[in-house]
Design an enzyme around this catalytic site. Structure first.
Site, PDB file in Angstrom:
ATOM      1  N   GLY A 277      -2.653  -0.985  -0.763  1.00 14.65           N
ATOM      2  CA  GLY A 277      -3.516  -0.864  -1.929  1.00 14.65           C
ATOM      3  C   GLY A 277      -4.432   0.320  -1.753  1.00 14.65           C
TER       4      GLY A 277
ATOM      5  N   ASP B  51     -10.099 -13.185  -7.557  1.00 19.06           N
ATOM      6  CA  ASP B  51      -8.880 -12.367  -7.721  1.00 19.06           C
ATOM      7  C   ASP B  51      -7.642 -13.246  -7.555  1.00 19.06           C
ATOM      8  OD1 ASP B  51      -7.352 -10.111  -8.216  1.00 19.06           O
ATOM      9  OD2 ASP B  51      -7.454  -9.363  -6.146  1.00 19.06           O
TER      10      ASP B  51
ATOM     11  N   LEU C  46       4.212  -4.195   4.805  1.00 17.34           N
ATOM     12  CA  LEU C  46       4.447  -5.255   3.817  1.00 17.34           C
ATOM     13  C   LEU C  46       3.902  -4.889   2.444  1.00 17.34           C
ATOM     14  CD1 LEU C  46       3.442  -8.296   6.072  1.00 17.34           C
ATOM     15  CD2 LEU C  46       5.749  -7.469   5.578  1.00 17.34           C
TER      16      LEU C  46
ATOM     17  N   ALA D  98      -6.381  -0.570   1.776  1.00 13.89           N
ATOM     18  CA  ALA D  98      -5.756  -1.199   2.947  1.00 13.89           C
ATOM     19  C   ALA D  98      -4.233  -1.154   2.886  1.00 13.89           C
ATOM     20  CB  ALA D  98      -6.222  -2.650   3.058  1.00 13.89           C
TER      21      ALA D  98
ATOM     22  N   VAL E 264      -0.964  -3.402   4.734  1.00 13.32           N
ATOM     23  CA  VAL E 264      -0.672  -4.614   5.498  1.00 13.32           C
ATOM     24  C   VAL E 264       0.669  -4.460   6.221  1.00 13.32           C
ATOM     25  CG1 VAL E 264      -0.357  -7.123   5.416  1.00 13.32           C
ATOM     26  CG2 VAL E 264      -1.961  -6.013   3.833  1.00 13.32           C
TER      27      VAL E 264
END
Length: 451
Positions: free
Chosen positions: A22, A136, A19, A25, A27
């Protein structure tokens, strides 16, 4: 992880499409290996990519998500680890993120932007009570599950009281508060600036400081030029007020959290929720009783209050048949409110001329008080606009503006003839304001069609 690599293996889950990714990580969408085949999102954090600071952030993120449970915050269902990775198993949100939703629509109507803002504010109120700052906030970190918004990605979040100051650079440049961009000490109020940027982008299709580089962004933020809305922007007075107070460069002059949660544009009292329908039904029962007793004005006011909860109740309802049945019932209440409005207007017709006469006398007696005089002239303008058939919400805006000033004037006025006339003027202006609110019945009809 490189783009062509297969997703990692995880006990109890089958990881499928990627999906997003970064620095630390990636996802994936995943399914639980049970009969339910429950869909989840799995955040895979490579241990090799973590330094001391990012490890601390990850542990704080897990700690926070383990303890919070809220309908507008993405739920952490579990976390696991192996020799290579740490896995956060998160609630699946099928609607993508708010950034994608805004891009698809180009701009959001104020009504829709307000619904989004209410849900963001609701989640922030919950976090604020627990001294948690997200740090954030941006459209990419707000996910959609049906028509419900959920705050996600707590990778920079901290337990932080409003007065705890920090200096670490956190967040995404376009949504960072000026005090972070300019590398000053900052506190929890940075989240309020980010909310302002999100609302601005939702309404106008771009962030207020859209820039090609961080240097250009920093230069714009350091500028002393006040933030302005795009030329020709058509937003309500409450919306404009909130935007400019959120986007205040100086955190000491920025709207506070308490003021934000109570702001009339946020209006958390009337946001769609599981309680909306119950509130609406309780009010409409009172309205029907007053109607049967012949108390038209009280019935009209209660019908209007009920409709302010019925519209969010329609928005909250997901079952199509129940939603349609609710719309039909609401249309009946709208029709009755329209009938009552005409009857109340007729009842008040005689007092209308008397109120005009009282206002004129009061104007003559208030030549020595410019602020009170201005409030009375605003009330006169509202009456004139109403008689000329102006938009209900424009006229309501004027009545509310006048009412606020009249309240202040009444509090400062000593005993005497002018105080008596002010009391009378206040009653009439409140009645006129109530009638204008009831004209929201007209907008309720269109709102119901748009839900």
């Amino acid at each position: 992880m490189a783009a062509g690599f297969a997703p990692p293996k995880l006990r109890d889950f089958i990881l499928t499409e990627k999906l997003g990714s970064g620095t630390y990580a990636t996802v994936y969408k995943a399914f639980r290996k049970t009969d339910s085949r429950e869909a989840v999102a799995v955040k895979v954090v490579s241990k090799k990519s973590l330094n001391k600071s990012s490890m601390e952030n990850l542990l704080t993120e897990i700690e926070i998500l383990k303890t919070v449970r809220h309908p507008h915050i993405v739920q952490l269902k579990d976390f696991q680890w192996d020799s290579d990775n740490i896995y956060l198993i998160l609630e699946w949100c099928s609607g993508g993120d708010l950034s994608h939703f805004i891009r698809n629509c180009r701009i959001l109507p104020e009504r829709v932007a307000r619904r989004c803002l209410q849900q963001i504010a609701c989640s922030l109120q919950f976090l604020h009570e627990k001294n948690i700052s997200h740090l954030d906030l941006k459209p990419q970190n707000i996910l959609l599950s049906g028509n419900v918004l959920k705050l996600a990605d707590f990778g920079f979040a901290q337990y932080m009281s409003p007065w705890d100051e920090q200096q670490a650079l956190r967040g995404s440049p376009l949504y960072m508060a000026p005090e972070i961009v300019c590398r000053r000490y900052y506190d929890a109020r940075v989240d309020l600036w980010s909310v302002g940027v999100i609302l601005y982008e939702a309404l106008f299709g771009r962030a207020p400081f859209a820039s090609r580089s961080f240097a250009e962004l920093e230069e714009k933020i350091r500028s002393e030029k006040p933030i302005e809305l795009p030329s020709g922007a058509r937003v309500s007075r409450d919306c404009r007020d909130l935007l400019l107070r959120l986007l205040e460069r100086d955190p000491d002059r920025r709207i506070t959290f308490d003021e934000f949660f109570l702001h009339p544009f946020v209006d958390l009292e009337h946001m769609p929720s599981a309680e909306s329908l119950g509130k609406a039904k309780a009010l409409v029962l009172q309205a029907v009783q007053k109607d049967q007793d012949g108390e038209r004005s009280a019935a009209l006011s209660l019908y209007c209050s009920a409709l302010e909860h019925f519209v969010p109740a329609i928005h909250y309802e997901t079952d199509r048949q129940k939603k349609e049945a609710l719309r039909q019932k609401v249309n009946q209440y709208v029709s009755r409110a329209e009938e009552l409005k005409a009857l109340v207007r007729s009842d008040n017709k005689n007092s209308f001329e008397e109120a005009r006469s009282t206002r004129n006398i009061l104007i003559e007696m208030s030549r020595d008080q410019p602020r009170l005089l201005a409030a009375l002239e605003v009330a006169s303008t509202a009456v004139a606009q109403e008689e000329s058939g102006a938009e209900d919400y424009d006229t309501l805006d004027l009545y509310q503006q006048s009412l606020g000033e009249l309240l202040l004037a009444l509090a400062a006025e000593s005993q005497g003839r002018r105080r008596e006339l002010l009391h009378s003027e206040m009653r009439e202006t409140q009645t006129d304001e109530s009638l204008k609110k009831d004209a929201a019945a007209e907008s309720v009809r269109s709102s119901c069609c748009l839900q």
